[in-house]
Scaffold this motif. Structure first.
Motif, PDB file in Angstrom:
ATOM      1  N   ASP A  58     104.204  63.933  20.057  1.00 25.66           N
ATOM      2  CA  ASP A  58     105.042  64.725  20.938  1.00 25.66           C
ATOM      3  C   ASP A  58     104.611  66.186  20.955  1.00 25.66           C
ATOM      4  OD1 ASP A  58     105.793  65.291  18.433  1.00 25.66           O
ATOM      5  OD2 ASP A  58     107.922  64.865  18.687  1.00 25.66           O
ATOM      6  N   PHE A  59     103.562  66.489  20.231  1.00 22.26           N
ATOM      7  CA  PHE A  59     103.123  67.876  20.200  1.00 22.26           C
ATOM      8  C   PHE A  59     101.631  67.913  19.864  1.00 22.26           C
ATOM      9  CE2 PHE A  59     103.870  72.412  19.279  1.00 22.26           C
ATOM     10  CZ  PHE A  59     104.693  72.646  20.360  1.00 22.26           C
ATOM     11  N   PRO A  60     100.881  68.842  20.446  1.00 16.81           N
ATOM     12  CA  PRO A  60      99.446  68.879  20.137  1.00 16.81           C
ATOM     13  C   PRO A  60      99.190  69.208  18.671  1.00 16.81           C
ATOM     14  CG  PRO A  60     100.088  70.703  21.580  1.00 16.81           C
ATOM     15  CD  PRO A  60     101.243  69.774  21.523  1.00 16.81           C
ATOM     16  N   LYS A  61      98.139  68.611  18.131  1.00 23.86           N
ATOM     17  CA  LYS A  61      97.786  68.897  16.745  1.00 23.86           C
ATOM     18  C   LYS A  61      97.209  70.304  16.630  1.00 23.86           C
ATOM     19  CE  LYS A  61      98.060  65.078  14.010  1.00 23.86           C
ATOM     20  NZ  LYS A  61      99.417  64.852  14.528  1.00 23.86           N
ATOM     21  N   ILE A  62      96.464  70.708  17.630  1.00 26.14           N
ATOM     22  CA  ILE A  62      95.791  72.003  17.568  1.00 26.14           C
ATOM     23  C   ILE A  62      96.137  72.820  18.803  1.00 26.14           C
ATOM     24  CG2 ILE A  62      93.524  73.128  17.677  1.00 26.14           C
ATOM     25  CD1 ILE A  62      92.545  70.450  16.243  1.00 26.14           C
ATOM     26  N   ILE A  63      96.629  74.023  18.579  1.00 22.11           N
ATOM     27  CA  ILE A  63      96.797  74.963  19.681  1.00 22.11           C
ATOM     28  C   ILE A  63      95.972  76.191  19.321  1.00 22.11           C
ATOM     29  CG2 ILE A  63      98.413  76.341  21.043  1.00 22.11           C
ATOM     30  CD1 ILE A  63     100.590  74.386  20.200  1.00 22.11           C
ATOM     31  N   THR A  64      94.963  76.452  20.088  1.00 22.84           N
ATOM     32  CA  THR A  64      94.027  77.500  19.697  1.00 22.84           C
ATOM     33  C   THR A  64      93.737  78.398  20.884  1.00 22.84           C
ATOM     34  OG1 THR A  64      91.798  77.847  18.845  1.00 22.84           O
ATOM     35  CG2 THR A  64      92.113  75.928  20.195  1.00 22.84           C
ATOM     36  N   PRO A  65      93.475  79.685  20.634  1.00 20.47           N
ATOM     37  CA  PRO A  65      93.176  80.549  21.779  1.00 20.47           C
ATOM     38  C   PRO A  65      91.913  80.100  22.510  1.00 20.47           C
ATOM     39  CG  PRO A  65      93.030  81.749  19.692  1.00 20.47           C
ATOM     40  CD  PRO A  65      93.589  80.427  19.389  1.00 20.47           C
ATOM     41  N   SER A  66      91.922  80.269  23.830  1.00 17.27           N
ATOM     42  CA  SER A  66      90.737  79.895  24.613  1.00 17.27           C
ATOM     43  C   SER A  66      89.727  81.037  24.626  1.00 17.27           C
ATOM     44  CB  SER A  66      91.132  79.550  26.039  1.00 17.27           C
ATOM     45  OG  SER A  66      91.995  78.465  26.038  1.00 17.27           O
ATOM     46  N   TYR A  67      89.581  81.676  23.481  1.00 17.84           N
ATOM     47  CA  TYR A  67      88.631  82.781  23.350  1.00 17.84           C
ATOM     48  C   TYR A  67      87.781  82.496  22.127  1.00 17.84           C
ATOM     49  CZ  TYR A  67      91.613  85.378  26.569  1.00 17.84           C
ATOM     50  OH  TYR A  67      92.309  85.781  27.658  1.00 17.84           O
ATOM     51  N   TYR A  68      86.642  83.100  22.055  1.00 18.06           N
ATOM     52  CA  TYR A  68      85.856  82.947  20.839  1.00 18.06           C
ATOM     53  C   TYR A  68      85.197  84.279  20.502  1.00 18.06           C
ATOM     54  CZ  TYR A  68      81.611  82.687  23.711  1.00 18.06           C
ATOM     55  OH  TYR A  68      80.609  82.962  24.579  1.00 18.06           O
ATOM     56  N   ALA A  69      84.865  84.421  19.230  1.00 19.28           N
ATOM     57  CA  ALA A  69      84.189  85.644  18.791  1.00 19.28           C
ATOM     58  C   ALA A  69      82.717  85.320  18.590  1.00 19.28           C
ATOM     59  CB  ALA A  69      84.799  86.130  17.478  1.00 19.28           C
ATOM     60  N   ALA A  70      81.869  86.199  19.081  1.00 18.23           N
ATOM     61  CA  ALA A  70      80.431  85.931  18.976  1.00 18.23           C
ATOM     62  C   ALA A  70      79.698  87.226  18.675  1.00 18.23           C
ATOM     63  CB  ALA A  70      79.925  85.327  20.280  1.00 18.23           C
ATOM     64  N   ASN A  71      78.718  87.114  17.798  1.00 12.68           N
ATOM     65  CA  ASN A  71      77.904  88.309  17.525  1.00 12.68           C
ATOM     66  C   ASN A  71      76.462  88.059  17.920  1.00 12.68           C
ATOM     67  OD1 ASN A  71      77.120  86.576  15.564  1.00 12.68           O
ATOM     68  ND2 ASN A  71      77.248  88.052  13.883  1.00 12.68           N
ATOM     69  N   GLY A  72      76.251  87.121  18.805  1.00  9.22           N
ATOM     70  CA  GLY A  72      74.906  86.824  19.238  1.00  9.22           C
ATOM     71  C   GLY A  72      74.334  85.629  18.535  1.00  9.22           C
ATOM     72  N   LYS A  73      74.695  85.432  17.257  1.00  9.56           N
ATOM     73  CA  LYS A  73      74.163  84.276  16.532  1.00  9.56           C
ATOM     74  C   LYS A  73      75.275  83.276  16.244  1.00  9.56           C
ATOM     75  CE  LYS A  73      72.442  87.439  13.896  1.00  9.56           C
ATOM     76  NZ  LYS A  73      72.233  88.090  12.618  1.00  9.56           N
ATOM     77  N   LYS A  74      76.386  83.829  15.742  1.00 11.86           N
ATOM     78  CA  LYS A  74      77.432  82.946  15.250  1.00 11.86           C
ATOM     79  C   LYS A  74      78.642  82.973  16.180  1.00 11.86           C
ATOM     80  CE  LYS A  74      79.865  81.980  11.033  1.00 11.86           C
ATOM     81  NZ  LYS A  74      80.702  82.640  10.073  1.00 11.86           N
ATOM     82  N   HIS A  75      79.265  81.830  16.346  1.00  9.23           N
ATOM     83  CA  HIS A  75      80.494  81.745  17.134  1.00  9.23           C
ATOM     84  C   HIS A  75      81.649  81.411  16.215  1.00  9.23           C
ATOM     85  CE1 HIS A  75      78.180  80.774  21.104  1.00  9.23           C
ATOM     86  NE2 HIS A  75      77.887  81.956  20.605  1.00  9.23           N
ATOM     87  N   ILE A  76      82.750  82.098  16.431  1.00 15.14           N
ATOM     88  CA  ILE A  76      83.938  81.821  15.630  1.00 15.14           C
ATOM     89  C   ILE A  76      85.047  81.393  16.575  1.00 15.14           C
ATOM     90  CG2 ILE A  76      85.701  82.820  14.137  1.00 15.14           C
ATOM     91  CD1 ILE A  76      83.479  84.723  13.147  1.00 15.14           C
ATOM     92  N   PHE A  77      85.748  80.304  16.211  1.00 14.78           N
ATOM     93  CA  PHE A  77      86.834  79.800  17.057  1.00 14.78           C
ATOM     94  C   PHE A  77      88.144  79.856  16.296  1.00 14.78           C
ATOM     95  CE2 PHE A  77      82.955  77.660  18.420  1.00 14.78           C
ATOM     96  CZ  PHE A  77      82.953  77.994  19.770  1.00 14.78           C
ATOM     97  N   GLY A  78      89.227  79.686  17.029  1.00 11.71           N
ATOM     98  CA  GLY A  78      90.526  79.593  16.396  1.00 11.71           C
ATOM     99  C   GLY A  78      91.125  80.952  16.131  1.00 11.71           C
ATOM    100  N   ASP A  79      92.190  80.938  15.320  1.00 10.60           N
ATOM    101  CA  ASP A  79      92.922  82.172  15.098  1.00 10.60           C
ATOM    102  C   ASP A  79      92.140  83.176  14.268  1.00 10.60           C
ATOM    103  OD1 ASP A  79      95.184  81.625  16.583  1.00 10.60           O
ATOM    104  OD2 ASP A  79      95.987  80.327  15.011  1.00 10.60           O
TER     105      ASP A  79
END
Lengths: 466, 566
Positions: free
Chosen positions: A36-57
């Motif tokens: 009845d509820f999503p397991k994951i609610i995460t921002p539709s944004y990501y952090a990137a420094n050119g090499k690494k991508h970070i997702f979530g809060d």
């Protein structure tokens, strides 16, 4: 078979725990069908420094040289690589899925182009190992969540306001309308207000502050800043400011019961309507009529133009009409030729004529969609208007909508349905998809890669994912 | 330590006689059972309850055992089982099914069941689309047919148009004439200002109505004009490809027309009705070419009329476009109309009541016969009987023939004739003699009473009076002896308000009443009572007639005033 039988007696369900993916412009929701509820609610944004991508809060952690980038725009995936990476991150690391075990259900807005849909479907088939997938239109999902096969879904989301009629559980594309006078627009209105009314205010986001002492606005803020890594990017700061605006929207705004004019503005600026808001740096500001004006701008965007030029340029005049391109390109010249021909004799319906330059606020948008719907359906649709989306949670919005719609359409009996639970209203499309994908009768709708390859994208996209 | 010990410590005498239940309980209880149940702490607590033993044993050991059993029993096995939602599709999904793996596998080997929900996947029955050649043939046929129809329609329309023009011209001429006459009149008699004003007002009104009419006609014309081009837009011909697309959509969207229109990708100027028309007429062709086509279905396919459908939608649209003021007005009008209807119905009922009231004594015959008291009583009796008969008929609808003989209902017109009266009397006498005979058969047969003898004789009216004999024809008599002074007059069965006005009439006429609420003459002889009752009824009737007359008069006045206005 026993379980299927007993379940069928109750609600016709047969749970196969399909994965539901509901990407929105502000947040993406992932979970299992039947929940009845999503397991994951995460921002539709990501952090990137050119090499690494970070997702979530954890993108909210200040890091040097990390840019915050959006994945979606207008609920449509823009950054494909990041999107695929994000989904991989959640499917593999958080949910630890065995892809073979279940199919995936993806919601999509009604305005995705055929090309975007094709890219999405092919990417999913290629990059993930799901046995089958299904693309569901978000308004259809909302209608399933409410259990109303004929309804009008008014989604006041982050990037867009969309109004879609759903008939027999299938979204009508041609009647649908969309504007951008929505959550992001309100944030920009707030920003504009700060630039005008509190020019000396430095909007310090929460991440900069370690301790604070409460002060009132004209006094300068008293706080000790946090030690931060160098090279915090502007996009990170902007994103944090957006979050601040988001909080302000949630706590401050309230829709006035009618359009604010010079006559009734007095009553809204009374002391009882004054609310204080403490900024992260301890400074508190007070707003009275501005609270109402912000929310009023959803209904009357014409009356609230931006003073800041960059913001003003961001929003062009929108009457809400959508051009959904047909998937059968070879027929298009035919269509165009006919259009020119008939333009002389009968004016085409307003929905297909983009030349009508007119701003449509929320009420006008809904009422215009209502007027374009076939007369046989209009009454039942007007009686089942579902209001959903985060910005619809602003107090009094549904009440204002109801009174305006009723007075605009005296012949129709208007009834608005809005889920009381706020988190349910934000995730309504996901929940609806969860309902839909756990129905026993739905399991014949899944499309495998083989079928897709065999029938071709045209047929599958138009007749299977309807 | 038990309750007894505590009582001992506190030096309280136990009243054993007051606790018979405990003793009984102790005796009744199986001692081994008790001990088995209560050990350790539980027993001590139980003992502390002392004499206050609960009537129902609260601890039920069996329950606990049940729960334990359930804990210990093996859980029902559930198996994650694969299934194929579509037969002939490689897709395999997994769901949880109740039952152990072995059992399910066994089942599966025995019967390969199709997926439970497959049966819900149905398709609509749409004819297969034809090839291009036949389609072109069909379309030609359809075109020919339609041209014929449209010609017919055009003719009819022209006819109508002509009729309307004629009518308009006639009306106009008539109006012009009227105007001329009026104008002349105005000039002739137009010496006084006021009259001139009046005539000009009339003409201006005329003008207004004329312009209204012309507006109506233009509206009608424009409406028709809007219908014509729509039938002409059909000029965009249906190609084979387009129709095929339509059939495909119909198939994949199960004839949900609104969705078909929404997903229709050819021309954005085909309306829902266009699509329906094309689909139905092609379907009709296909079916009628098919040897075993259902004729009823073909007929029903042909009954779709695009213009009617468009018209219906226009009406609906107009209905929805009413302003709130219009809706409110309409509602108030409906309510008012309903009120009028009710009032009219009420009026009708009242009038019919009144008419029956005025009708019942036939005035066509001479009143002579009623002038004697005998005649009047007879009339009264007759009416009473009639009344009763009617009531009884209504009540039991003559379901069971009552024991006492009721004289046959006397027709209105003949009710007062002497012949009928005589038959009635003979009826009465027969009845009475029958009664007496019955009495005789019960009692002493031989003794013929003097009364009977008297009855057997045919008495004249005078004699009857002299003997004080009176036939209670079908009056309902209460058994036993009653005083006439306490008898209730049948005429008194009226509403209180009516009775009040009756009193006022009586006082006006100086008719003595016993005074107060008692409604009887001072000397209640039978005759006086009868007369009095008659009088009462007459007064009531009079009052009612007066009321009715007033009403009718008012109505006449109203109609007259209305006519006068027009």
């Amino acid at each position: 078979m026993a379980s299927a039988n007993s379940n069928a007696n109750v609600y016709g369900g047969d749970e196969i725990n399909a994965i539901i993916l509901d990407p929105g412009s502000l947040s993406t929701r992932i979970g299992y069908a039947g929940d009845d509820f999503p397991k994951i609610i995460t921002p539709s944004y990501y952090a990137a420094n050119g090499k690494k991508h970070i997702f979530g809060d954890s993108i909210n952690v200040p890091r040097a040289d990390f840019d915050i980038k959006p994945i979606l725009k207008d609920s449509v995936i823009e950054d494909w690589d990041a999107a695929i990476e994000q989904y991989h991150h959640y499917f593999d690391k958080e949910l630890a899925l065995d892809y073979k075990e279940q199919p995936i259900f993806i919601t999509e807005p009604i305005w995705t182009s055929a090309k975007q849909r094709q890219t999405l479907v092919e990417n999913i088939y290629e990059k993930f190992d799901f046995p089958a997938l299904y693309l569901g239109r978000a308004p259809t999902c909302v209608s399933f969540q409410q259990g109303r096969p004929n309804c009008l879904v008014v989604n006041i989301g982050h990037d867009t306001v969309s109004v879609t009629a759903v008939i027999d559980g299938i979204s009508l594309l041609k009647n649908s309308m969309r504007t951008h006078y929505s959550g992001q627009y309100l944030s920009d209105q707030l920003y504009d207000l700060f630039l005008n009314k509190f020019p000396s205010l430095t909007l310090d986001a929460k991440y900069k502050i370690r301790t604070k002492t409460p002060t009132k606005y004209p006094e300068p803020p008293v706080f000790t800043p946090r030690e931060l890594p160098k090279n915090i990017t502007k996009s990170f700061d902007d994103y944090q400011k957006e979050l601040l605006f988001h909080e302000m929207k949630e706590t401050l705004l309230e829709a006035p019961d009618k359009q604010i004019t010079d006559e009734n503005s007095e009553s809204y600026s009374k002391d009882e309507n004054r609310r204080a808001f403490e900024l992260p740096n301890g400074q508190s500001i007070e707003l009275a009529i501005e609270r109402y004006e912000m929310a009023d701008s959803l209904f009357e965007p014409n009356n609230y133009s931006f003073t800041n030029e960059t913001l003003a340029n961001k929003y062009s005049v929108e009457n809400g009409s959508l051009t959904i391109d047909s998937n059968q390109d070879d027929y298009r010249p035919l269509k165009r030729a006919r259009k020119n021909e008939s333009n002389q004799s009968t004016p085409p319906p307003a929905a297909t004529e983009p030349s009508v330059a007119e701003t449509r606020g929320l009420t006008q948008l809904i009422s215009h969609v209502l007027s374009t719907i076939d007369i046989d359906l209009r009454a039942s649709v007007a009686h089942n208007i579902i209001v959903t989306g985060g910005a619809s949670l602003i107090p009094q919005v549904t009440e204002r909508l109801y009174s305006e719609l009723s007075s605009l359409n005296p012949g129709l009996k208007i009834r608005l349905h809005a889920v009381g639970n706020s988190s349910e209203r934000v995730n309504q499309a996901w929940i609806g998809a969860s309902v839909l994908a756990s129905l026993g009768t739905f399991h014949q709708m899944w499309v495998t890669k083989e079928e897709y390859d065999e029938a071709g994208p045209d047929k599958i996209l138009n007749q299977r994912f309807r | 330590m038990s309750a007894n010990d505590i009582l001992d410590v506190l030096n309280i005498q136990r009243d054993n006689s007051g606790q018979p239940s405990k003793k009984k309980a102790k005796h009744g209880n199986d001692s081994t059972n008790l001990q088995a149940r209560q050990t350790g702490m539980a027993r001590e607590l139980y003992n502390l309850l002392g004499p206050n033993t609960p009537p129902v044993n609260l601890t039920n050991a069996n329950n606990n055992v049940g729960v334990k059993d359930r804990w210990k029993s093996k859980a029902t096995p559930w198996t994650l089982k694969d299934f194929k939602p579509k037969s002939g599709d490689p897709l395999t999904l997994y769901h949880w099914v109740r039952g152990s793996k072995e059992l399910l596998e066994q089942d599966n080997i025995q019967v390969q069941q199709p997926y439970f929900f497959t049966k819900f996947s149905t398709n609509v029955d749409i004819p297969d689309f034809v090839d291009e050649e036949t389609f072109n043939k069909y379309m030609e046929d359809i075109e020919v047919e339609e041209r014929k129809n449209s010609e017919l329609w055009e003719e009819r329309r022209m006819e109508k148009e002509r009729q309307r023009q004629e009518k308009l011209a006639k009306e106009k001429a008539a109006r012009d004439n009227e105007k001329k006459i009026k104008g002349e009149k105005g000039e002739v008699t137009g010496i006084s200002e006021s009259k001139k004003d009046a005539s000009s007002e009339v003409t201006s009104q005329e003008d207004g109505s004329q312009s209204e009419i012309s507006k109506e006609s233009t509206q009608a014309q424009s409406e028709e004009a809007s219908v014509i081009p729509e039938s002409k837009t059909n000029a965009i011909p249906w190609t084979y490809k387009e129709t095929k697309h339509l059939f495909e959509l119909c198939n994949s969207f199960e004839l949900k027309w609104h969705i078909i229109l929404d997903r229709y990708e050819y021309s954005s100027h085909r309306s829902l009705e266009d699509l329906k028309e094309q689909f139905y007429r092609v379907c009709k062709r296909i079916y009628s070419d098919d040897a075993n086509g259902n004729p009823a279905l073909i007929d029903s396919l042909g009954s779709f009329s695009k213009s009617k459908e468009v018209e219906r939608k226009q009406y609906l649209e107009r209905l929805l476009k009413r302003t709130p003021a219009e809706i409110a007005e309409e509602e108030s009008l409906v309510i008012e109309a309903r009120r009028f209807e009710l009032a009219a119905k009420k009026m009708l009922v009242e009038r019919s009541n009144l008419l029956t009231l005025l009708d019942s004594p036939q005035t066509s015959q001479s009143v002579q016969q009623y002038q004697s008291s005998q005649g009047l009583t007879n009339l009264y009796n007759n009416l009473m009987i009639m009344d009763k008969n009617q009531k009884r008929r209504q009540l039991q609808n003559q379901s069971s023939p009552s024991h006492d003989p009721i004289p046959p209902p006397i027709p209105l017109a003949a009710s007062s004739s002497i012949r009928k009266e005589r038959t009635f009397q003979t009826h009465l006498q027969q009845h009475l003699s029958n009664l007496v005979k019955q009495n005789q058969s019960q009692g002493n047969k031989n003794e013929i009473s003097a009364i009977h003898k008297l009855l057997m004789k045919r008495l004249t009216a005078k004699e009857e009076e002299a003997y004080g004999l009176h036939y209670h024809a079908n009056e309902r008599l209460t058994p036993g002896v009653i005083l006439r002074s306490s008898q209730r007059l049948p005429g008194l069965q009226q509403r209180q308000s009516v009775l009040k006005s009756v009193t006022s009439v009586f006082t006006e006429l100086d008719i003595p009443t016993a005074g107060g609420t008692s409604w009887r003459p001072v000397m209640p002889t039978r005759k006086a009572m009868a007369k009095y009752d008659e009088l009462l009824r007459a007064v009531v009737a009079l009052l009612e007639v007066k009321k009715g007359r007033d009403k009718l008069e008012a109505e006449i006045q109203l109609i007259r005033s209305q006519k006068g206005l027009e």
